[in-house]
Design a protein around this motif. Structure first.
Motif, PDB file in Angstrom:
ATOM      1  N   ALA A  37       0.848  -1.192   0.000  1.00  0.00           N
ATOM      2  CA  ALA A  37       0.000   0.000   0.000  1.00  0.00           C
ATOM      3  C   ALA A  37       0.880   1.238   0.000  1.00  0.00           C
ATOM      4  O   ALA A  37       1.991   1.224   0.535  1.00  0.00           O
ATOM      5  N   ASP A  38       0.364   2.316  -0.600  1.00  0.00           N
ATOM      6  CA  ASP A  38       1.159   3.539  -0.686  1.00  0.00           C
ATOM      7  C   ASP A  38       1.454   4.131   0.692  1.00  0.00           C
ATOM      8  O   ASP A  38       2.474   4.795   0.885  1.00  0.00           O
ATOM      9  N   ASN A  39       0.567   3.877   1.680  1.00  0.00           N
ATOM     10  CA  ASN A  39       0.743   4.478   2.996  1.00  0.00           C
ATOM     11  C   ASN A  39       1.314   3.511   4.022  1.00  0.00           C
ATOM     12  O   ASN A  39       1.219   3.749   5.222  1.00  0.00           O
ATOM     13  N   ALA A  40       1.906   2.412   3.568  1.00  0.00           N
ATOM     14  CA  ALA A  40       2.588   1.476   4.448  1.00  0.00           C
ATOM     15  C   ALA A  40       4.033   1.334   3.992  1.00  0.00           C
ATOM     16  O   ALA A  40       4.287   1.076   2.811  1.00  0.00           O
ATOM     17  N   VAL A  41       4.985   1.523   4.905  1.00  0.00           N
ATOM     18  CA  VAL A  41       6.390   1.337   4.557  1.00  0.00           C
ATOM     19  C   VAL A  41       6.600  -0.153   4.269  1.00  0.00           C
ATOM     20  O   VAL A  41       6.317  -1.002   5.119  1.00  0.00           O
ATOM     21  N   PRO A  42       7.058  -0.504   3.071  1.00  0.00           N
ATOM     22  CA  PRO A  42       7.140  -1.920   2.690  1.00  0.00           C
ATOM     23  C   PRO A  42       8.131  -2.702   3.531  1.00  0.00           C
ATOM     24  O   PRO A  42       9.246  -2.245   3.796  1.00  0.00           O
ATOM     25  N   ARG A  43       7.705  -3.914   3.911  1.00  0.00           N
ATOM     26  CA  ARG A  43       8.521  -4.787   4.746  1.00  0.00           C
ATOM     27  C   ARG A  43       9.297  -5.812   3.932  1.00  0.00           C
ATOM     28  O   ARG A  43      10.210  -6.459   4.452  1.00  0.00           O
ATOM     29  N   SER A  44       8.929  -5.988   2.675  1.00  0.00           N
ATOM     30  CA  SER A  44       9.585  -7.014   1.868  1.00  0.00           C
ATOM     31  C   SER A  44       9.641  -6.580   0.411  1.00  0.00           C
ATOM     32  O   SER A  44       8.868  -5.731  -0.038  1.00  0.00           O
ATOM     33  N   CYS A  45      10.569  -7.185  -0.317  1.00  0.00           N
ATOM     34  CA  CYS A  45      10.705  -6.919  -1.751  1.00  0.00           C
ATOM     35  C   CYS A  45      11.392  -8.122  -2.392  1.00  0.00           C
ATOM     36  O   CYS A  45      12.266  -8.760  -1.777  1.00  0.00           O
ATOM     37  N   HIS A  46      10.991  -8.426  -3.616  1.00  0.00           N
ATOM     38  CA  HIS A  46      11.529  -9.579  -4.328  1.00  0.00           C
ATOM     39  C   HIS A  46      12.012  -9.126  -5.700  1.00  0.00           C
ATOM     40  O   HIS A  46      11.326  -8.383  -6.390  1.00  0.00           O
ATOM     41  N   ALA A  47      13.202  -9.572  -6.059  1.00  0.00           N
ATOM     42  CA  ALA A  47      13.761  -9.222  -7.364  1.00  0.00           C
ATOM     43  C   ALA A  47      14.334 -10.470  -8.030  1.00  0.00           C
ATOM     44  O   ALA A  47      14.783 -11.408  -7.360  1.00  0.00           O
ATOM     45  N   VAL A  48      14.318 -10.451  -9.354  1.00  0.00           N
ATOM     46  CA  VAL A  48      14.925 -11.524 -10.144  1.00  0.00           C
ATOM     47  C   VAL A  48      15.828 -10.868 -11.178  1.00  0.00           C
ATOM     48  O   VAL A  48      15.416  -9.908 -11.845  1.00  0.00           O
TER      49      VAL A  48
END
Length: 506
Positions: free
Chosen positions: A260-271
């Motif tokens: 969500a735009d108003n939540a600081v992201p806790r995870s991210c995935h990249a390939v």
């Protein structure tokens, strides 16, 4: 020992808060994420019908219920209570749940209430529950009361923006969307949701696939967590990839994270796709370790996982961006503003302007980011919008403002504020604190719609809002609920009544 809360029929006239929690658990059993509020709106409308209250509902699923003044309070000026129906939906990676179709499980554990592996939705389901409990309580004396239930607050205050308040009788409004008991909010930052996209085409390429997973970050509501110094998973992933790319160029396959735009992201995935270079893995692991060291205090559970495919791709089946496009995308991402831009002069702990890169996703035509810029000064918010647009245009992309709401400016003169402070002092023996929040509240939009309305915001103690660690203090919720009841009873007297007519429409 934690006990799972069971939904119950809300009893009337129950001042210990059980009526509130029964309604809250009923709301929790109904899927009500942003953009999915029809069912909970239906529940509120049915409540109004069952109790014989006048109500109005619009196409945005907003509902306004009007309750006539209690006996003896007919000559008091009307008052409005307000909160939003929608919640931010987030779940733990190992939690098997479709929050668009399933309700959540509420757990009571001592003095705290939280959810089983998901966000709790106390922001702002507790406001809805409090209003329903008050409307269901024949022992609560009040002036003519207007309860306003808005939709889709979490995705740009959409419901409040669509709401028609031309027939609102109240000129005093108490918003129930604050998160610290004893702190009365009298102003808030404005905000702008920005969607920015950089175009790039992926082509079939050969190479060794690396999957990179970043998880375990603290996260939180961007209005507050953005100022703690904790990491943003999207920005941290961009730093890792850009740093390694400088010495070991690769092709980006995808990058996705945030909810969500108003939540600081806790995870991210990249390939990513490399030309059979095992040395790239060593560079990734070393850089990831260095970055983790920067956040060992604010994000102690931060974890990197880097996996190399066991099979080399012998056929052109992996769609990846070229190196030029990869460099362009990573440069754009590391330069997008995210974090605190400016603090209020003389109040270093208070945020004035910030931005949060809340979502990143790879599409067939490129990469898209969703940001939320905030500021208590409208001119600075415009500056943040121009920065995002400028950076995106330099990368060959476009950015647009999807939704926007004004700052709610502090009023130097507020009779309602003085009344609230007085009642709080008399009831608790304590002095409430007046504050201006960096979070977005609907009061700014509502105040624009109703000239002269006097707004304030209160709420119980909530922690880790917009994350799966979200929890609500049970004693605080009871205390705030009883304060609201006391305030309604104290707003009688010789204040002038604004005479109006009632009616039902749906």
């Amino acid at each position: 020992m934690a006990e799972r809360a069971e939904a119950a029929q809300a009893p009337a006239g129950d001042a210990d808060g059980e009526a509130v929690f029964a309604y809250f658990e009923q709301i929790a059993s109904i899927p009500h994420g942003s953009g999915n509020t029809k069912a909970v709106s239906d529940m509120i409308v049915q409540f109004a019908k069952d109790h014989g209250y006048a109500y109005k509902r619009d196409e945005a699923n907003n509902v306004v219920i009007t309750a006539p003044a209690s006996k003896g309070c007919e000559d008091a000026a009307p008052i409005a209570l307000q909160g939003h129906m929608d919640m931010v939906c987030a779940s733990d990676p190992d939690k098997q749940i479709d929050m668009a179709a399933e309700g959540i499980t509420v757990i009571r554990d001592g003095d705290w209430m939280y959810a089983d592996g998901t966000t709790l939705g106390a922001d702002n389901g507790i406001a809805v529950a409090m209003m329903l409990a008050i409307l269901d309580d024949p022992e609560c004396r009040h002036p003519l009361l207007e309860c306003i239930f808005t939709s889709d607050e979490e995705i740009g205050l959409i419901g409040a923006g669509a709401l028609d308040l031309s027939e609102l009788k109240s000129r005093r409004l108490l918003n129930l969307d604050s998160e610290e008991e004893g702190v009365i909010c009298a102003g808030c930052a404005g905000g702008a949701e920005i969607h920015a996209s950089v175009p790039a085409h992926r082509k079939n390429k050969k190479g060794l696939i690396y999957e990179i997973e970043l998880s375990g970050l603290t996260g939180g509501h961007s209005a507050f967590a953005v100022g703690t110094g904790s990491a943003n998973a999207i920005k941290l992933m961009a730093r890792l990839l850009d740093s390694v790319y400088q010495t070991d160029p690769f092709c980006l396959v995808s990058i996705d994270g945030g909810e969500a735009d108003n939540a600081v992201p806790r995870s991210c995935h990249a390939v990513i796709l490399a030309k059979n270079r095992e040395s790239l893995r060593e560079a990734l692991e070393k850089t990831a370790l260095d970055l983790a060291g920067e956040y060992d205090e604010t994000d102690p559970d931060l974890e990197w996982e880097i996996r190399a495919s066991a099979d080399l791709m012998d056929e052109d089946k992996v769609k990846a961006f070229g190196r030029g496009s990869t460099k362009k995308i990573l440069s754009w991402l590391i330069n997008l503003p995210s974090g605190v831009e400016r603090r209020i002069p003389g109040q270093i702990e208070k945020l004035q302007t910030s931005s949060n890169v809340g979502v990143i996703e790879t599409t067939d035509s490129g990469v898209k980011a969703i940001l939320l810029a905030r500021s208590s000064i409208n001119a600075q918010n415009e500056m943040m919008i121009r920065r995002v647009k400028g950076l995106t245009e330099l990368a060959g992309g476009k950015a647009k403002v999807v939704s926007k709401y004004p700052a709610w400016e502090f009023a130097e003169h507020s009779p309602f504020r003085e009344k609230v402070l007085c009642v709080y002092r008399e009831r608790t023996g304590k002095e409430a604190v007046i504050d201006i929040t960096h979070g977005g509240l609907e009061c700014g939009i509502l105040a624009d719609k109703v000239p002269g309305i006097d707004c304030l915001a209160i709420g119980p103690d909530l922690e880790f809002v917009h994350t799966t660690k979200e929890r609500m203090s049970i004693p605080s919720a009871v205390s705030v609920y009883n304060f609201v009841r006391a305030l309604l009873e104290e707003t009688g007297g010789s204040e002038q009544l604004i005479n109006t007519e009632e009616g039902n429409t749906d």
